[in-house]
Design an enzyme around this catalytic site. Structure first.
Site, PDB file in Angstrom:
ATOM      1  N   ASP A  24      33.429  31.585  43.213  1.00 27.52           N
ATOM      2  CA  ASP A  24      33.416  32.907  42.157  1.00 27.52           C
ATOM      3  C   ASP A  24      32.956  34.072  43.256  1.00 27.52           C
ATOM      4  OD1 ASP A  24      32.614  34.921  40.617  1.00 27.52           O
ATOM      5  OD2 ASP A  24      30.972  33.127  39.196  1.00 27.52           O
ATOM      6  N   HIS A  25      33.887  34.937  43.108  1.00 30.82           N
ATOM      7  CA  HIS A  25      33.666  36.086  44.259  1.00 30.82           C
ATOM      8  C   HIS A  25      32.560  37.173  44.442  1.00 30.82           C
ATOM      9  CE1 HIS A  25      35.248  38.253  47.698  1.00 30.82           C
ATOM     10  NE2 HIS A  25      36.719  38.226  47.374  1.00 30.82           N
TER      11      HIS A  25
END
Ligand code: CAO
Length: 441
Positions: free
Chosen positions: A413-414
């Site tokens: 999850d950036h």
């Protein structure tokens, strides 16, 4: 004249001895018709038992864990005025002139059982970003459904009896939002169809396939329906990036094969996945943001290490969880994994077997593929995809040597994890697999 009314579990079909999982009222509460009294959970569905009458709760006959069937008394109510009690079912009352009359009645007709998620989905608690309504009129299962989708029930219009919010109302609300017409506080103001806020998607194509050839139609399995909803949400809401790495597992594979020979009589099968789980725990310890969850503007760091693994079953994908993997040996993990995988294939996993995960692994190595993009299992922030190992020529400084190389695809999850951190995590993992003694460090 007040009346004492016993509210009982109504006809619930073939279900018998179903555990009570939640009790929503306490002695002294004033309740109205259709207020949920308790929730029951069978192996297939959760059922809300609503009250057939309005009144004050005098006694609660069940507690969480009790098993009930049709006719079991749930609560005793004192209805202030029988004529105003507005019962859903009209039943005869046993008059008692000086004492309150005792009326025995089944609870209101139970709404169609709502299948609550039992699979592949972590439990969800309300987050700081989405204030979950306490006042909206909805059953616990609908509240749970709304929480999973981060929907604030205050924004949803109920179309059920007495404006009760149903799952379909929640779905309709999401469709509105997804079509770009996000709920607007001023009813007369409509938003243009495309302001870039919603996904502005085209409707799903409606095609008559029979025009092109013969077809067969089968309903999706329950697992596919549930996991599909979760996968869609996670794919749409989480900015996924996948980092690809390869691990040299030549020595580890030799070790694994040796162990399997040694443990043959004890029926323990060491799979690569068992080693990977332990290696991932080390990774999570070294890079704590991988063992975290987003909660609004906060990052919740977990100090426990529960690792989920995707298991392919005849009915679809499920993710059982190895709890406290940091406290277990590879042997213990291998034994537990094989038990969980067997139960998954036989449809015998309990909801708790699939809850509490911190990080997941999806291994397709036994099947094939070179790399893939696994979808993050929210609220986790990363997942490791493992593809099939193969012998590759690797340059050792002087010559190419054949090595067994295993592809590792780490989706992250950036919003939480930077690309550099993901590359470090994956390289660290590859390093451990390259020389498994590092897992001890
Ligand atoms: N490379 C090459 N071979 C591999 C491998 C890899 N990365 N991983 C496993 N294998 C081999 C094993 O060595 C084993 O061979 P042997 O029997 O000769 O030892 C064989 O593949 C089968 O492995 P397994 O299935 O017994 O064990 P596993 O740990 O690989 O898998 C489980 C267990 C439950 C993960 C698996 O049964 C499964 O369901 N896999 C599918 C997961 C999935 O669907 N993921 C996708 C999710 S996203 O849609």
């Amino acid at each position: 004249m007040s009346q004492i009314i016993e509210v009982k579990v109504p006809d619930i079909g073939d279900y018998k001895n179903i555990p009570v999982i939640e009790v929503f009222v306490k002695v002294g509460d004033t309740i109205t018709v259709e207020d949920t009294l308790v929730t029951l959970e069978s192996d297939k569905a959760t059922l809300d038992v609503p009250s057939s009458h309005a009144g004050v709760v005098k006694n609660i006959a069940v507690k969480v864990g009790d098993k009930v069937s049709e006719g079991s008394v749930v609560v005793t109510l004192e209805a202030a005025d029988a004529s105003n009690a507005n019962p859903v079912n009209t039943t005869s009352t046993l008059a008692a002139p000086q004492e309150p009359a005792v009326q025995t009645t089944a609870a209101a007709a139970i709404p169609i059982p709502v299948e609550r998620e039992l699979l592949a989905i972590p439990e969800v608690t309300p987050t700081a970003t989405v204030a979950m309504s306490k006042t909206a009129y909805a059953s616990p299962s609908v509240r749970q459904f709304a929480r999973e989708l981060d929907v604030n029930l205050d924004n949803v219009t109920g179309t059920g009896s007495k404006n009760r919010i149903t799952q379909d109302d929640v779905r309709a609300y999401i469709k509105t939002v997804m079509n770009g017409a996000a709920a607007c506080p001023t009813p007369n103001v409509t938003q243009p169809a495309s302001l870039g806020g919603g996904l502005d998607l085209l409707p799903w194509p409606q095609i008559d396939f029979t025009k092109f050839g013969e077809i067969d139609v089968h309903p999706l399995s329950r697992i596919k329906k549930i996991s599909g909803q979760n996968l869609s949400r996670n794919w749409v809401m989480i900015p996924h990036v996948t980092n690809n790495e390869v691990a040299d597992i030549t020595e580890l594979e030799q070790f694994r094969v040796t162990l399997n020979r040694e443990y043959e009589k004890q029926s323990v099968k060491f799979t690569l996945l068992a080693f990977l789980i332990k290696a991932c725990v080390q990774g999570l310890k070294k890079f704590p943001e991988f063992n975290a969850s987003l909660d609004g503007d906060n990052l919740v760091y977990k100090k426990y290490y529960n690792i989920g693994f995707a298991a392919d079953t005849p009915n679809g994908l499920v993710v059982p969880v190895i709890k406290d993997a940091d406290k277990k040996s590879v042997t213990e993990i291998a034994v537990e994994m094989s038990e969980l995988a067997k139960n998954a294939r036989e449809g015998k996993l309990k909801p708790t077997d699939m809850q509490g995960g911190c990080f997941s692994i999806s291994s397709l190595g036994g099947i094939g593929g070179t790399t893939f993009t696994p979808i993050i299992n929210a609220p986790e922030v990363a997942i490791l995809g493992v593809s099939r190992s193969s012998i590759q020529p690797v340059w050792n400084g002087t010559e190419f040597v054949p090595r067994l190389m295993c592809p590792l695809s780490l989706s992250y999850d950036h919003r939480v994890i930077d690309g550099a951190a993901a590359a470090r995590f994956n390289a660290y993992l590859a390093n451990i697999l390259n020389d498994y003694r590092r897992v001890l460090l």
